[in-house]
Design a protein around this motif. Structure first.
Motif, PDB file in Angstrom:
ATOM      1  N   GLN A  73       3.032   5.614  23.247  1.00 31.66           N
ATOM      2  CA  GLN A  73       2.571   5.217  21.886  1.00 31.66           C
ATOM      3  C   GLN A  73       1.679   5.959  21.383  1.00 31.66           C
ATOM      4  O   GLN A  73       1.583   6.016  20.135  1.00 31.66           O
ATOM      5  CB  GLN A  73       1.618   3.980  22.220  1.00 31.66           C
ATOM      6  CG  GLN A  73       2.632   2.825  22.643  1.00 31.66           C
ATOM      7  CD  GLN A  73       2.176   1.261  22.545  1.00 31.66           C
ATOM      8  OE1 GLN A  73       1.115   0.964  22.089  1.00 31.66           O
ATOM      9  NE2 GLN A  73       2.848   0.357  23.088  1.00 31.66           N
ATOM     10  N   GLN A 104      -6.422  -5.419  29.436  1.00 28.52           N
ATOM     11  CA  GLN A 104      -6.542  -5.014  28.097  1.00 28.52           C
ATOM     12  C   GLN A 104      -5.731  -4.084  27.565  1.00 28.52           C
ATOM     13  O   GLN A 104      -4.847  -4.190  26.696  1.00 28.52           O
ATOM     14  CB  GLN A 104      -7.944  -4.546  27.688  1.00 28.52           C
ATOM     15  CG  GLN A 104      -8.334  -4.473  26.345  1.00 28.52           C
ATOM     16  CD  GLN A 104      -8.210  -5.144  25.345  1.00 28.52           C
ATOM     17  OE1 GLN A 104      -8.708  -6.144  25.330  1.00 28.52           O
ATOM     18  NE2 GLN A 104      -7.383  -5.005  24.277  1.00 28.52           N
ATOM     19  N   ASP A 106      -2.630  -3.693  29.130  1.00 28.61           N
ATOM     20  CA  ASP A 106      -1.317  -4.109  29.101  1.00 28.61           C
ATOM     21  C   ASP A 106      -1.072  -4.849  27.902  1.00 28.61           C
ATOM     22  O   ASP A 106       0.106  -4.762  27.224  1.00 28.61           O
ATOM     23  CB  ASP A 106      -1.063  -5.010  30.338  1.00 28.61           C
ATOM     24  CG  ASP A 106      -0.933  -4.252  31.530  1.00 28.61           C
ATOM     25  OD1 ASP A 106      -0.496  -3.039  31.557  1.00 28.61           O
ATOM     26  OD2 ASP A 106      -1.065  -4.670  32.782  1.00 28.61           O
ATOM     27  N   ARG A 107      -2.054  -5.775  27.416  1.00 24.41           N
ATOM     28  CA  ARG A 107      -2.048  -6.297  26.088  1.00 24.41           C
ATOM     29  C   ARG A 107      -1.602  -5.598  25.023  1.00 24.41           C
ATOM     30  O   ARG A 107      -0.867  -5.859  24.169  1.00 24.41           O
ATOM     31  CB  ARG A 107      -3.129  -7.286  25.971  1.00 24.41           C
ATOM     32  CG  ARG A 107      -3.417  -8.595  26.678  1.00 24.41           C
ATOM     33  CD  ARG A 107      -4.452  -9.589  26.245  1.00 24.41           C
ATOM     34  NE  ARG A 107      -5.577  -9.101  26.063  1.00 24.41           N
ATOM     35  CZ  ARG A 107      -6.349  -9.116  27.232  1.00 24.41           C
ATOM     36  NH1 ARG A 107      -6.046  -9.639  28.267  1.00 24.41           N
ATOM     37  NH2 ARG A 107      -7.490  -8.527  27.210  1.00 24.41           N
ATOM     38  N   ASP A 108      -2.362  -4.058  24.937  1.00 25.34           N
ATOM     39  CA  ASP A 108      -2.476  -3.519  23.875  1.00 25.34           C
ATOM     40  C   ASP A 108      -1.074  -2.839  23.893  1.00 25.34           C
ATOM     41  O   ASP A 108      -0.451  -2.411  22.389  1.00 25.34           O
ATOM     42  CB  ASP A 108      -3.708  -2.763  24.016  1.00 25.34           C
ATOM     43  CG  ASP A 108      -4.906  -3.107  23.281  1.00 25.34           C
ATOM     44  OD1 ASP A 108      -4.846  -4.286  22.818  1.00 25.34           O
ATOM     45  OD2 ASP A 108      -5.889  -2.342  23.569  1.00 25.34           O
ATOM     46  N   ALA A 110       1.574  -3.851  25.173  1.00 22.46           N
ATOM     47  CA  ALA A 110       2.792  -4.988  24.547  1.00 22.46           C
ATOM     48  C   ALA A 110       2.559  -5.299  23.304  1.00 22.46           C
ATOM     49  O   ALA A 110       3.873  -5.237  22.638  1.00 22.46           O
ATOM     50  CB  ALA A 110       2.558  -6.272  25.508  1.00 22.46           C
ATOM     51  N   ASP A 111       1.636  -5.339  22.518  1.00 26.09           N
ATOM     52  CA  ASP A 111       1.277  -5.744  21.283  1.00 26.09           C
ATOM     53  C   ASP A 111       1.744  -4.248  20.383  1.00 26.09           C
ATOM     54  O   ASP A 111       1.760  -4.406  19.025  1.00 26.09           O
ATOM     55  CB  ASP A 111       0.180  -5.982  20.829  1.00 26.09           C
ATOM     56  CG  ASP A 111      -0.405  -7.385  21.467  1.00 26.09           C
ATOM     57  OD1 ASP A 111       0.536  -8.072  21.824  1.00 26.09           O
ATOM     58  OD2 ASP A 111      -1.663  -7.839  21.755  1.00 26.09           O
ATOM     59  N   GLY A 112       1.686  -3.099  20.851  1.00 21.67           N
ATOM     60  CA  GLY A 112       1.855  -1.894  20.117  1.00 21.67           C
ATOM     61  C   GLY A 112       0.771  -1.344  19.552  1.00 21.67           C
ATOM     62  O   GLY A 112       0.724  -0.846  18.419  1.00 21.67           O
ATOM     63  N   THR A 113      -0.255  -1.858  20.138  1.00 20.29           N
ATOM     64  CA  THR A 113      -1.889  -1.622  19.262  1.00 20.29           C
ATOM     65  C   THR A 113      -2.581  -0.787  20.292  1.00 20.29           C
ATOM     66  O   THR A 113      -3.807  -0.261  19.925  1.00 20.29           O
ATOM     67  CB  THR A 113      -2.671  -2.822  19.210  1.00 20.29           C
ATOM     68  OG1 THR A 113      -2.745  -3.583  20.211  1.00 20.29           O
ATOM     69  CG2 THR A 113      -1.964  -3.728  18.109  1.00 20.29           C
ATOM     70  N   ASN A 117      -6.653   1.006  19.990  1.00 18.83           N
ATOM     71  CA  ASN A 117      -7.665   0.356  20.680  1.00 18.83           C
ATOM     72  C   ASN A 117      -7.961   0.983  21.908  1.00 18.83           C
ATOM     73  O   ASN A 117      -9.087   0.831  22.506  1.00 18.83           O
ATOM     74  CB  ASN A 117      -7.157  -1.020  20.928  1.00 18.83           C
ATOM     75  CG  ASN A 117      -6.913  -1.817  19.858  1.00 18.83           C
ATOM     76  OD1 ASN A 117      -7.498  -1.672  18.907  1.00 18.83           O
ATOM     77  ND2 ASN A 117      -6.010  -2.609  19.693  1.00 18.83           N
TER      78      ASN A 117
END
Length: 139
Positions: A73, A104, A106-108, A110-113, A117
């Protein structure tokens, strides 16, 4: 094997998860059978602290799965980084493995953010910022 070609994908996934768990338990048991001298010698050979080695084994071999995704990413080739700075990549894997912010991350991811962040929680943030992107960009 794709989900469509497996007759019982949920059962197969459960079996594979159990097999991974069982293998990990065996690895932990092998580790416990070492005496302290041998264990410390192995840690020294790997150039990491014995406590870190203990934590790494306890977390398992998938504990740094987020790192290649994060590198991707950020436009960094994990393969290229491993070629130009193998010890740095290994240290980054260690830091990622021991991270306390997996949810946190893993969430980012998955969201591509993650690229926006990761500075707030990633133990590798300073290292990632210091990389010369030209040296580690995908080719």
């Amino acid at each position: 094997m794709s989900t469509a070609s497996r007759p019982y994908p949920i059962v197969q996934d459960l079996i594979e998860s159990f097999a991974d768990w069982l293998k990990h338990r065996r690895e932990l048991n092998e580790l416990r059978q070492l005496d302290r001298f041998d264990f410390d010698r192995i840690a020294n050979d790997l150039r990491i602290a014995p406590d870190d080695l203990e934590d790494l084994v306890r977390h398992g071999h998938h504990s740094a799965d987020e790192l290649p995704k994060m590198l991707d990413q950020l436009g960094i080739s994990a393969e290229r980084l491993g070629q130009v700075q193998p010890l740095l990549l290994r240290d980054m894997e260690r830091v990622c493995s021991l991270c306390q912010h997996k949810a946190q991350c893993d969430r980012d991811l998955a969201d591509g953010t993650a690229a926006e962040n990761y500075h707030g929680y990633c133990g590798n943030a300073a290292t990632l910022e210091s990389l010369d992107r030209a040296d580690v960009a995908p080719r």
